[in-house]
Design an enzyme around this catalytic site. Structure first.
Site, PDB file in Angstrom:
ATOM      1  N   ASP A 141       0.449  -1.479  -0.009  1.00  0.00           N
ATOM      2  CA  ASP A 141      -0.046   0.132   0.131  1.00  0.00           C
ATOM      3  C   ASP A 141       0.621   1.434   0.242  1.00  0.00           C
ATOM      4  O   ASP A 141       0.512   2.268   0.550  1.00  0.00           O
ATOM      5  CB  ASP A 141      -1.040  -0.237   1.435  1.00  0.00           C
ATOM      6  CG  ASP A 141      -0.146  -0.394   2.525  1.00  0.00           C
ATOM      7  OD1 ASP A 141       1.135  -0.123   2.449  1.00  0.00           O
ATOM      8  OD2 ASP A 141      -0.655  -0.888   3.505  1.00  0.00           O
ATOM      9  N   GLU A 164      -0.776  -9.273  -1.541  1.00  0.00           N
ATOM     10  CA  GLU A 164      -1.354  -8.379  -0.214  1.00  0.00           C
ATOM     11  C   GLU A 164      -2.055  -7.307  -0.557  1.00  0.00           C
ATOM     12  O   GLU A 164      -2.443  -6.513  -0.111  1.00  0.00           O
ATOM     13  CB  GLU A 164       0.418  -7.611   0.795  1.00  0.00           C
ATOM     14  CG  GLU A 164      -0.275  -7.620   2.045  1.00  0.00           C
ATOM     15  CD  GLU A 164       1.139  -6.343   3.120  1.00  0.00           C
ATOM     16  OE1 GLU A 164       0.898  -5.708   3.151  1.00  0.00           O
ATOM     17  OE2 GLU A 164       1.709  -7.463   3.748  1.00  0.00           O
ATOM     18  N   GLU A 166      -2.001   4.682   3.211  1.00  0.00           N
ATOM     19  CA  GLU A 166      -2.303   3.789   2.754  1.00  0.00           C
ATOM     20  C   GLU A 166      -3.269   3.059   2.591  1.00  0.00           C
ATOM     21  O   GLU A 166      -3.527   2.181   1.587  1.00  0.00           O
ATOM     22  CB  GLU A 166      -1.359   2.515   3.784  1.00  0.00           C
ATOM     23  CG  GLU A 166       0.039   3.321   4.037  1.00  0.00           C
ATOM     24  CD  GLU A 166       0.880   3.907   4.292  1.00  0.00           C
ATOM     25  OE1 GLU A 166       0.034   5.232   5.350  1.00  0.00           O
ATOM     26  OE2 GLU A 166       2.048   4.553   5.144  1.00  0.00           O
ATOM     27  N   HIS A 177       7.526   4.271  12.900  1.00  0.00           N
ATOM     28  CA  HIS A 177       7.241   5.143  11.910  1.00  0.00           C
ATOM     29  C   HIS A 177       5.964   5.501  11.405  1.00  0.00           C
ATOM     30  O   HIS A 177       6.476   6.424  10.248  1.00  0.00           O
ATOM     31  CB  HIS A 177       8.268   4.008  11.306  1.00  0.00           C
ATOM     32  CG  HIS A 177       8.054   3.274  10.236  1.00  0.00           C
ATOM     33  ND1 HIS A 177       6.755   2.364  11.019  1.00  0.00           N
ATOM     34  CD2 HIS A 177       7.178   3.492   8.773  1.00  0.00           C
ATOM     35  CE1 HIS A 177       5.942   2.089   9.666  1.00  0.00           C
ATOM     36  NE2 HIS A 177       6.391   2.541   8.848  1.00  0.00           N
ATOM     37  N   ARG A 236       3.465   7.830   9.770  1.00  0.00           N
ATOM     38  CA  ARG A 236       3.358   8.839   8.840  1.00  0.00           C
ATOM     39  C   ARG A 236       1.819   9.809  10.762  1.00  0.00           C
ATOM     40  O   ARG A 236       2.712  10.718  10.930  1.00  0.00           O
ATOM     41  CB  ARG A 236       2.448  10.042   8.508  1.00  0.00           C
ATOM     42  CG  ARG A 236       2.654  11.076   7.681  1.00  0.00           C
ATOM     43  CD  ARG A 236       1.563  10.910   6.026  1.00  0.00           C
ATOM     44  NE  ARG A 236       2.833  10.689   5.259  1.00  0.00           N
ATOM     45  CZ  ARG A 236       4.115  11.157   4.797  1.00  0.00           C
ATOM     46  NH1 ARG A 236       3.947  12.142   4.732  1.00  0.00           N
ATOM     47  NH2 ARG A 236       4.806  10.529   4.095  1.00  0.00           N
ATOM     48  N   HIS A 239      13.951   4.816  13.071  1.00  0.00           N
ATOM     49  CA  HIS A 239      13.996   4.956  11.440  1.00  0.00           C
ATOM     50  C   HIS A 239      14.742   6.206  10.984  1.00  0.00           C
ATOM     51  O   HIS A 239      15.134   6.910  11.607  1.00  0.00           O
ATOM     52  CB  HIS A 239      12.822   5.185  10.882  1.00  0.00           C
ATOM     53  CG  HIS A 239      11.834   5.187   9.745  1.00  0.00           C
ATOM     54  ND1 HIS A 239      12.117   6.139   9.041  1.00  0.00           N
ATOM     55  CD2 HIS A 239      11.127   4.236   9.418  1.00  0.00           C
ATOM     56  CE1 HIS A 239      11.297   5.902   7.896  1.00  0.00           C
ATOM     57  NE2 HIS A 239      11.148   4.802   7.789  1.00  0.00           N
TER      58      HIS A 239
END
Ligand code: UDP
Length: 366
Positions: free
Chosen positions: A96, A118, A132, A205, A207, A238
């Site tokens: 995604d 997926e 996503e 990590h 957003r 990250h």
């Protein structure tokens, strides 16, 4: 020979697509090319190197602008130009990300069939994970082949009206990668920890975690570790500079919390398997910990991997400091029955043969 192009842009896509690339390359029916898009260049190159996969096309992306729209439009333009010249007969994308979404759309515009690996994961909330959820739903509209990892993801697609003969339950290729790496086939190094230490592995990590939520997650971690003397926490950071800034601020001077550079996925899988408890907002890590049976606190309010909650290994804790603190504190209590009930491996995300199944299905339909 069917000419197919596999396109990937981030570390998790590479981890989940390389086992499929290796499987497809074994078969005479296919001519496979790999295209990388520089959404996370360095992390992605490291994964390819470990699997021994070489990229045939490397598209560079200017990451100086923070807008997702600018990123997505660059990917669409570059992939569109590549596809119109190369004209593969099938494009394969995974998951995604902006790369998967923009590449799927670029292929659709070129009239090239898309296989979505997926497929069918949903929270049914466009704001979480953002963006996503939009990407994967849009990919379900353009894809010709939908490789759903679980029964639930297959059901989601059928409920949305996707034709049943285009949806296949395959398992998640993340489990293939996990099995390969833990078998020792991909090298890697193990870290030794004193036997009386309980290891906590922390990653964040997303957003939507950036800013105040991430600061709260780290404060919760710090409080728990300070109060639990036999715990050692590892925080692979990250590369996102905003994540590093917040982590440095919140963890400055913290004892028994080690901030480390992100280990290669092979080393990371070993750390996961050695962990007592994992705290994460990641998607892929949830699949890995469920497969290994490592109790996991998911620092989000919703997850598209509810199968792991039904299996009992994942506990959704939200992203608020006190909520996370309370759940983790409870799970770290000596002889916690709740913890013991979570510690059981499950094959709900796959059995390590998803790539073989996907390659078989593509072979049958070509
Ligand atoms: N991973 C890694 N090193 C790290 C953290 C994660 O190799 O320091 C791997 C992890 O094993 C999993 C994948 O990266 O396979 C998950 O990626 P991430 O959490 O970045 O993305 P998501 O799955 O949430 O899209």
């Amino acid at each position: 020979m069917k000419r197919m192009m596999i396109i990937m842009g981030t570390r998790p896509e590479a981890i989940k697509l390389c086992p499929l690339v290796l499987e497809l390359k074994k078969r005479d029916r296919f001519s496979v090319s790999v295209c990388t898009v520089g959404q996370h260049s360095d992390l992605l190159k490291d994964v390819l190197k470990i699997f021994g996969v070489t990229a045939d096309f490397c598209l560079e992306i200017d990451r100086s602008h923070p807008s997702i729209g600018v990123l997505t439009s660059q990917i669409m333009e570059k992939v569109g130009i590549l596809l119109s010249g190369e004209k593969p007969e099938l494009v394969v994308v995974q998951g995604d990300t902006a790369t998967a979404f923009a590449s799927g759309l670029a292929a659709f515009y070129e009239g090239i069939p898309v296989a979505h690996v997926e497929a069918g994961l949903r929270t049914y909330r466009l704001d979480a994970p953002f963006p996503e959820e939009l990407h994967r739903r849009a990919l379900s509209l353009v894809a010709k082949y939908h490789f759903a990892p679980t029964a639930l993801s297959k059901r989601n697609l059928l409920r949305e009206g996707i034709a049943e003969d285009s949806v296949y339950k395959t398992g998640n290729t993340s489990v293939d990668a996990l099995r390969m790496s833990l078998s020792g086939a991909l090298g890697g190094v193990s870290t030794c920890f004193p036997p009386n230490v309980r290891l906590l592995l922390f990653t964040a990590h997303r957003r939507e975690s950036l800013g105040a939520p991430l600061a709260g997650m780290l404060r919760a971690l710090r409080r728990v570790v300070e109060e639990t003397p036999d715990v050692l926490a590892l925080c692979p950071l990250h590369p996102n500079p905003e994540i590093r800034r917040i982590a440095n601020e919140e963890l400055f001077g913290a004892r028994r919390i080690r901030v480390i550079e992100p280990p290669s996925f092979v080393d990371f899988h070993r750390l996961l398997s050695q962990s007592y408890l994992v705290l994460t907002d990641s998607g892929g890590i949830q699949e890995e910990t469920v497969t290994l049976g490592i109790p996991t606190v998911v620092m989000r309010y919703s997850s598209e991997r509810t199968e792991g909650m039904c299996a009992g290994v994942l506990r959704l804790a939200g992203s608020d400091e006190d909520g996370i603190y309370e759940v983790v504190k409870r799970l770290l209590e000596k002889d916690s029955a709740e913890y013991a009930a979570m510690k059981k491996p499950s094959a709900v995300f796959g059995d390590g043969r998803a790539s073989v199944r996907i390659a078989d299905l593509l072979e049958k339909s070509s």
